[in-house]
Design a protein around this motif. Sequence first.
Motif, mmCIF file in Angstrom:
data_model
loop_
_atom_site.group_PDB
_atom_site.id
_atom_site.type_symbol
_atom_site.label_atom_id
_atom_site.label_comp_id
_atom_site.label_asym_id
_atom_site.label_seq_id
_atom_site.Cartn_x
_atom_site.Cartn_y
_atom_site.Cartn_z
ATOM 1 N N LYS B 16 0.832 -1.206 0.000
ATOM 2 C CA LYS B 16 0.000 0.000 0.000
ATOM 3 C C LYS B 16 0.872 1.264 0.000
ATOM 4 O O LYS B 16 0.603 2.226 -0.718
ATOM 5 C CB LYS B 16 -0.891 -0.034 1.255
ATOM 6 N N LEU B 17 1.936 1.223 0.805
ATOM 7 C CA LEU B 17 2.878 2.342 0.859
ATOM 8 C C LEU B 17 3.469 2.653 -0.499
ATOM 9 O O LEU B 17 3.539 3.795 -0.931
ATOM 10 C CB LEU B 17 4.062 1.988 1.768
ATOM 11 N N ARG B 18 3.937 1.592 -1.156
ATOM 12 C CA ARG B 18 4.626 1.770 -2.439
ATOM 13 C C ARG B 18 3.707 2.402 -3.485
ATOM 14 O O ARG B 18 4.163 3.114 -4.368
ATOM 15 C CB ARG B 18 5.127 0.428 -2.975
ATOM 16 N N LYS B 19 2.423 2.101 -3.359
ATOM 17 C CA LYS B 19 1.481 2.602 -4.367
ATOM 18 C C LYS B 19 1.255 4.103 -4.257
ATOM 19 O O LYS B 19 0.763 4.718 -5.194
ATOM 20 C CB LYS B 19 0.137 1.877 -4.218
ATOM 21 N N ARG B 20 1.614 4.688 -3.108
ATOM 22 C CA ARG B 20 1.396 6.118 -2.941
ATOM 23 C C ARG B 20 2.041 6.952 -4.033
ATOM 24 O O ARG B 20 1.555 8.010 -4.393
ATOM 25 C CB ARG B 20 1.988 6.588 -1.606
ATOM 26 N N SER B 21 3.172 6.444 -4.533
ATOM 27 C CA SER B 21 3.924 7.288 -5.462
ATOM 28 C C SER B 21 3.547 7.067 -6.928
ATOM 29 O O SER B 21 4.146 7.653 -7.808
ATOM 30 C CB SER B 21 5.418 7.066 -5.267
ATOM 31 N N THR B 22 2.562 6.248 -7.184
ATOM 32 C CA THR B 22 2.138 6.012 -8.572
ATOM 33 C C THR B 22 1.394 7.249 -9.087
ATOM 34 O O THR B 22 0.482 7.736 -8.447
ATOM 35 C CB THR B 22 1.192 4.799 -8.642
ATOM 36 N N SER B 23 1.791 7.733 -10.237
ATOM 37 C CA SER B 23 1.093 8.901 -10.775
ATOM 38 C C SER B 23 -0.022 8.444 -11.711
ATOM 39 O O SER B 23 0.048 7.394 -12.327
ATOM 40 C CB SER B 23 2.062 9.820 -11.497
ATOM 41 N N ASN B 315 14.810 -1.952 6.732
ATOM 42 C CA ASN B 315 15.519 -2.128 5.458
ATOM 43 C C ASN B 315 14.563 -2.427 4.321
ATOM 44 O O ASN B 315 14.761 -1.987 3.195
ATOM 45 C CB ASN B 315 16.554 -3.249 5.572
ATOM 46 N N GLU B 316 13.510 -3.177 4.622
ATOM 47 C CA GLU B 316 12.562 -3.496 3.557
ATOM 48 C C GLU B 316 11.756 -2.249 3.164
ATOM 49 O O GLU B 316 11.528 -2.002 1.986
ATOM 50 C CB GLU B 316 11.626 -4.628 3.993
ATOM 51 N N ILE B 317 11.342 -1.492 4.148
ATOM 52 C CA ILE B 317 10.570 -0.275 3.848
ATOM 53 C C ILE B 317 11.481 0.810 3.266
ATOM 54 O O ILE B 317 11.069 1.603 2.442
ATOM 55 C CB ILE B 317 9.827 0.202 5.112
ATOM 56 N N ALA B 318 12.730 0.810 3.658
ATOM 57 C CA ALA B 318 13.699 1.803 3.153
ATOM 58 C C ALA B 318 13.154 3.218 3.284
ATOM 59 O O ALA B 318 12.956 3.924 2.300
ATOM 60 C CB ALA B 318 14.091 1.501 1.705
#
Lengths: 423, 423
Positions: B16-23, B315-318
Motif C-alpha cells: 500500500k505504501l509503495r502505491k502512494r507514489s504512482t502517478s 531495510n525493507e521499507i527503506a
Amino acid sequence: MLTIKDKTELQRFIKKLRKRSTSEPEIETNVKKILSEVKKRGDKALIKYTKLFDKHTLPLKIEPDEIKEKTKEVSKEIIDALRFAAERIRRFHERQLEKSWQYEEEDITLGQLIRPIERVGAYVPGGKASYPSTVLMNIIPAQVAGVREIAVSVPTPHGELNSTVCAALHLLGIKEVYRVGGAQAVAAMAYGTETIKKVDKIVGPGNIYVATAKKLVFGEVDIDMIAGPSEILIIADSSANPAFVAADMLSQAEHDEMACSILVTTSEKVALEVKKEIARQIKSLPKSEIAKKSLKNFGAIIVVKSLNEACDVANEIAPEHLEVMTEKPDNLLPLLKNAGAIFLGQWTPEPIGDYVAGPNHTLPTSGTARFFSPLGVYDFLKRSSLIKVGKEGFNRLASYVDVLATLEGLQAHANTVKIRKTT
Amino acid sequence: MLTIKDKTELQRFIKKLRKRSTSEPEIETNVKKILSEVKKRGDKALIKYTKLFDKHTLPLKIEPDEIKEKTKEVSKEIIDALRFAAERIRRFHERQLEKSWQYEEEDITLGQLIRPIERVGAYVPGGKASYPSTVLMNIIPAQVAGVREIAVSVPTPHGELNSTVCAALHLLGIKEVYRVGGAQAVAAMAYGTETIKKVDKIVGPGNIYVATAKKLVFGEVDIDMIAGPSEILIIADSSANPAFVAADMLSQAEHDEMACSILVTTSEKVALEVKKEIARQIKSLPKSEIAKKSLKNFGAIIVVKSLNEACDVANEIAPEHLEVMTEKPDNLLPLLKNAGAIFLGQWTPEPIGDYVAGPNHTLPTSGTARFFSPLGVYDFLKRSSLIKVGKEGFNRLASYVDVLATLEGLQAHANTVKIRKTT
C-alpha cells in the motif's frame, strides 16, 4: 559527410544530432504493454515473449555449468585479453571507491554512510552484437562497490549462448544469469517474477526497446543512464596525422547508422586529407555500408579559426568520446568541460578506452555529458545521512528549529523540539 | 492507525505504501500537453499558464531589487535562524566536495576529471507551502559544487512573493529568479524559452505536476530524484519516551494526507503509550485534520520480537527518515542498510535534520533509499574520464585491443591500433 564552416550550419547540425535519441511513441506503447504483462503474469509473460522474439523455450535460468562449459570454446588468446582488460578495469575503478565518513562537533555527530546497493541487474545485449567487453565494464564497478547480488540478463536468439560473453561472465565469477532479453528482461528485473528476483538498479546497454523500458521503470528501480547512439568528436590541429584521425572516426561510424563522427579542426589541409583517408580506409571495412550511412547522416568536419573555438564547439556538443590530436593536447584540458571521456594525444585512439585502458566505456551520449558521468563505482553506492545529537547539542539547535518550523507553518515539527525542551 | 503483528499484514501494508507514489495517467497527459506547448511556444505558453494557474500577468523575471525589498519584511529572528541553518548546511556539504584525480603508469596517464555542472535550475514550491528551508537545501550544495549559473523558479499565486523565500534567496546571493511554477516551470528550464535559458539539471520538490514533468524531461536534462510523499520510521525499544515518539510521528503526519509515520517497536507497552500520546498531542495541532487522515491511511505501529527484526523491517521499507530511539542506538547502525537519513537517539528528532543539523533534507522517498541518496554536492558534479597514452604505453596495450575488437566484429576499431602500429 558535411563540411561546416559557419555557426548557423553548426547549430542546425547540433539540432539534428540531439534528435537522434528521441524515441518513437509507437515503441513506447509496445514497451508499456510488455512491462505491464510481465508485472502481472511474471514468468509466463517472460516465456511467451522469449518464444516470440528469441525463438526458443529453454529454461529462463542459465546454469553456471552451462557457462563454464561454453567458456571452453574460447581461445587462450581471447581469455588472456579479457583477463588483461578485467585487471586494468578493476584497478582503475578501485580508485573510485568512497568510504563512509563522519565528524564530531560538541555533542553532535554528522556523517555520511556510503554503502553498496544490495542487488543489481546487468543487461548484456545478445544476438548480432555480443560484447564481452560490456560484461566487464558493467559488472566490475558493481563488484568493486561491493554489491552482493549481481543478476545478469542476456538474450539468446534461437537459444544460442555466446561463448565469449560466457567467458567474461565466468572470469568475473557471475553465477546468476538469465536467458531473457529486450523490454521483458528489464521488466523482470524491475518488478520481479517467480524466477527472477526484483533488483534495485538496472545497468547495461541495449537496443531502443531496452532503453525505453529502462526509462519507463526508472523510479521503481534506479537505472544507469539512457544510452543513445555512439559519438566521437576529434579536435585536431595541423600536427594531426590524417590517417589516425580517419581511422578513429571510422571506428565510431561502424557502430551503427545513427553513430556520429565529428572532426573539429583548425587546419583546412587536415580536413581535406582526413576526407581522402576516410574514402581510402572505408573500402576495406566489413561494415563499410553502415559506416558510409553513419558518415552521410551524422558525420561532419567543422573547420574553426582557433583551438579555443574548437573547445567551445566540443563543450556545446558534449560528446561521448573526445579525442585531442594537437601538438600540445594537455593545454586544452582546462578548456574542455563536457565530455564522457577525453583521449589525449595521437597514441590514444578511442578503442583503447573501449577495451583495456581501465576507465569505463559506458559513457553519456547525445550531449548528456553536460550532466551525466561515465558508469562508475559511485553508480553502485548509495548514501545515507547520519545525525546524532546529544542533549547539549540539542539545546544549541532547538530554538532555531522552532523558529523555522513555526515560520513554515509546521507546528508538529516545532513540537518535536518543544516537547523535548520541557523534559 | 494500523497495529501490525504478523508478516502477511506487514507485506500488505508495504504494498500500500509503495502505491502512494504512482502517478495517474490523466496527470501525465495534462503535463505532456504543457511540456510540448512550452517547448513550441516558449514565453507565450509560460505567460498563458501562469495567468491560468497563478492568476497574474507580471513579468516572468523577478528582479534582484524586488527580492531585496521583500526581504526587509522578514524579522531579524528569522534571518538569524536562516543564516545559522545556511552556515551549518554549507559546512556539512563542503565535506562532500570531490576532487579530480589522476595517476601514472609507465607512459599511461589515467584519471577522472570532476567538475561542476554548468547551469542548474532549482524549483521552489510556492503558494500554500512556501519553504525557505527548501531554498537552502537545494541551492547550497550546488554552490558548494561550484555551479556557475543557478536559476530559480518559484510560483507566485496572485503575484504574491513569499518574503521568507526571498530572504533565503537573498542570503544565498541568488540573482536569477523567475515567477513561474508547475509543469510549465520545469518545461521552461528543460527546453529553454526566450526569457529562461535551458539548464543542465533541475532540482527541487514540487506537487504531482512538477514531479511528473521532471520525470518526463529526464534525459533531456538531469533531475535530482522523483520525490514522493514524506515518511518516517521510528525504531523504539522499551527505553523510548512515548511522548517523543508520538511528536516525531506527528511531525511527518502533518505534511500531507499521503505522508506516512511508522513505529517499529519491541515493546507492547511503548506501542500502547505512543497511541495514547498521539491522541493527546494531535488535538492541539493546527493541521490535526491532515495528520489524522495521514495516520489513518498510512500510519502503523509494527510490533516485532527483536531489534534485529526491527532493522529488517526498516531495510525493507527503506524509509526517507529513520529514527532510532533505543537504549544503544549506535549498535543498530551496522544493521541499517536502506534509509535516506538516520537519526540516532532521543535528542535527534527528525525536524533537526529538516532545518539545521547540516545534512540535506531532500531525501529519497517511497522505498527508493534502496538505490537513491540524499541530495548532495555529488548531484551537481559530473565526471569525465581521462586517458593519455604515449607510444610505449600504446605498444603495451595495442595487441589486446586488436584481439578484443576483432572478436567483437569491430574491424574499424581494430584498425585504429593497426594503423598506428605500422607507423
